[in-house]
Design a protein around this motif. Structure first.
Motif, short mmCIF file in Angstrom:
data_model
loop_
_atom_site.label_atom_id
_atom_site.label_comp_id
_atom_site.label_asym_id
_atom_site.label_seq_id
_atom_site.Cartn_x
_atom_site.Cartn_y
_atom_site.Cartn_z
N VAL A 1 0.88 -1.17 0.00
CA VAL A 1 0.00 0.00 0.00
C VAL A 1 0.91 1.22 0.00
CG1 VAL A 1 -1.70 1.35 1.27
CG2 VAL A 1 -1.90 -1.14 1.19
N GLY A 2 0.84 2.02 -1.05
CA GLY A 2 1.62 3.24 -1.11
C GLY A 2 0.92 4.37 -0.37
N VAL A 3 1.72 5.25 0.25
CA VAL A 3 1.15 6.39 0.97
C VAL A 3 1.48 7.68 0.22
CG1 VAL A 3 1.21 5.16 3.16
CG2 VAL A 3 3.11 6.67 2.56
N ALA A 4 0.47 8.50 0.03
CA ALA A 4 0.61 9.69 -0.81
C ALA A 4 1.22 10.88 -0.08
CB ALA A 4 -0.75 10.09 -1.39
N TRP A 5 1.38 10.79 1.25
CA TRP A 5 1.91 11.93 2.00
C TRP A 5 3.43 11.92 2.10
CZ3 TRP A 5 -1.30 8.20 4.29
CH2 TRP A 5 -0.66 7.27 5.12
N GLY A 6 4.07 10.93 1.49
CA GLY A 6 5.53 10.82 1.60
C GLY A 6 6.27 11.56 0.52
N TYR A 7 7.41 10.99 0.08
CA TYR A 7 8.34 11.70 -0.79
C TYR A 7 8.35 11.19 -2.22
CZ TYR A 7 9.90 12.92 3.89
OH TYR A 7 9.93 13.34 5.20
N GLY A 8 7.44 10.30 -2.58
CA GLY A 8 7.38 9.81 -3.95
C GLY A 8 6.92 10.89 -4.91
N GLY A 9 7.40 10.82 -6.15
CA GLY A 9 6.98 11.75 -7.18
C GLY A 9 5.60 11.40 -7.71
N PRO A 10 5.01 12.29 -8.50
CA PRO A 10 3.68 12.03 -9.07
C PRO A 10 3.66 10.74 -9.87
CG PRO A 10 4.29 14.34 -9.38
CD PRO A 10 5.52 13.63 -8.87
N GLY A 11 2.76 9.85 -9.55
CA GLY A 11 2.61 8.60 -10.29
C GLY A 11 3.66 7.54 -9.99
N GLU A 12 4.62 7.84 -9.11
CA GLU A 12 5.72 6.90 -8.84
C GLU A 12 5.22 5.57 -8.29
OE1 GLU A 12 9.33 6.60 -5.59
OE2 GLU A 12 9.08 8.52 -6.62
N LEU A 13 4.34 5.64 -7.30
CA LEU A 13 3.87 4.42 -6.65
C LEU A 13 2.99 3.59 -7.58
CD1 LEU A 13 3.12 6.02 -3.19
CD2 LEU A 13 4.79 4.20 -3.60
N GLU A 14 2.14 4.28 -8.34
CA GLU A 14 1.29 3.57 -9.29
C GLU A 14 2.11 2.86 -10.35
OE1 GLU A 14 -1.12 7.15 -7.79
OE2 GLU A 14 0.97 6.67 -8.27
N ALA A 15 3.13 3.57 -10.88
CA ALA A 15 3.97 2.98 -11.91
C ALA A 15 4.77 1.79 -11.38
CB ALA A 15 4.92 4.04 -12.48
#
Length: 229
Positions: free
Chosen positions: A196-210
Motif C-alpha cells: 500500500v503506497g502512501v501519498a503523504w511521503g516523498y514519492g513523485g507524481p505517479g511513482e507508486l502507481e507505476a
C-alpha cells in the motif's frame, strides 16, 4: 505485475522515512553538510530530497558518486546526521491514531526501513513509535550500515522483516508492506508481498502507481481502512 492485497491482512511492514515520519528536514540538511565536508558539489535541495527513503548508495550513484567517493560522502553525512539531523524529524499527523486503530484491530506491526538499523531504532524510540510495534524495538528491521547497494538496502531488509513476521505467526500471504517510494514496492514484490503506497511521503507524481502499488492511501485514515477492510 501488480500484486493484490490479501482478503485479510494480519501483519504489516511499515517503512519509516516518508511513511511514519517527516524526516526530510534533517536528512537534507545533513546531506548538504556531508557533500560539502567531503569536498563534493552540493546537489540542489530537490535532488537531495529524492535521497529520503531509498538506500544511500543507490542515491549517491544517481548523482555520480560510487565506490570510495560515495563512501566518503556517506560517512560525512552520517557524522552530521548523528550530531544534529537525526531528530530534526516529526511524526506525520494522524499516524499515531492510525497505528493505534490497527493494533486494536489485531494487526501485527513491524518496521522495515532502508535506514541503518541502529539509527532507525533510535528514531522509533525517540518518537514513541515502538509502543505500537510487536516486540517494541525488536520489531524494527533496518539496513546494515555498510550496505550501499539497492539489494542490501531494502530487499534484504524486507526479507528479514518478513521472516520476523512469519516467526510471529504470519502466513506470508497475509503480509502487506506500506511505503512511500517505488523501492518499497519493488523490494516487497521481490518477496511476493503487495504494497500500500502512501501519498503523504516523498514519492513523485505517479511513482507508486507505476511501480505497481496494490493501492494508494491518501491519508493515515485511508491506510487504516485499506488494511482492515
Amino acid at each position: 505485475m501488480t500484486l493484490t492485497l490479501p482478503t485479510r491482512t494480519t501483519h504489516v511492514l511499515l517503512d519509516l522515512d516518508g511513511t511514519l515520519t517527516d524526516s526530510a528536514p534533517g536528512i537534507v540538511a545533513s546531506l548538504r553538510t556531508g557533500f560539502a565536508d567531503a569536498g563534493f558539489a552540493v546537489p540542489a535541495d530537490d535532488v537531495l530530497r529524492t535521497f529520503v527513503g531509498p538506500p544511500l548508495g543507490a542515491s549517491m550513484a544517481g548523482v555520480g558518486l560510487t565506490g570510495a567517493d560515495a563512501a566518503a560522502a556517506i560517512a560525512a553525512y552520517r557524522r552530521d546526521f548523528e550530531a544534529r539531523g537525526m531528530f530534526d524529524n516529526s511524526v506525520f499527523p494522524g499516524i499515531p491514531e492510525a497505528l493505534t486503530e490497527l493494533r486494536q484491530a489485531g494487526l501485527t506491526l513491524l518496521v522495515a526501513t532502508a535506514k541503518p538499523e541502529h539509527y532507525a531504532r533510535q528514531i522509533v524510540e525517540h518518537f514513541g513509535l515502538d509502543t505500537y510495534l510487536t516486540g517494541g524495538l525488536d520489531g524494527v528491521y533496518g539496513a546494515n550500515p555498510e550496505a550501499f547497494t539497492e539489494v542490501e538496502g531494502k530487499e534484504v531488509v524486507v526479507e528479514r522483516a518478513l521472516a520476523g513476521a512469519v516467526a510471529l505467526g504470519a502466513d506470508a500471504t497475509q503480509v502487506v508492506m506500506v511505503g512511500d517510494r517505488e523501492h518499497d514496492v519493488h523490494a516487497a514484490a521481490h518477496h511476493g508481498v503487495p504494497t500500500v503506497g502512501v501519498a503523504w511521503g516523498y514519492g513523485g507524481p505517479g511513482e507508486l502507481e507505476a511501480a505497481g502499488a496494490a493501492a494508494i492511501a491518501r491519508t493515515p485514515g485511508e491506510l487504516r481502512k485499506l488494511l482492515t477492510s
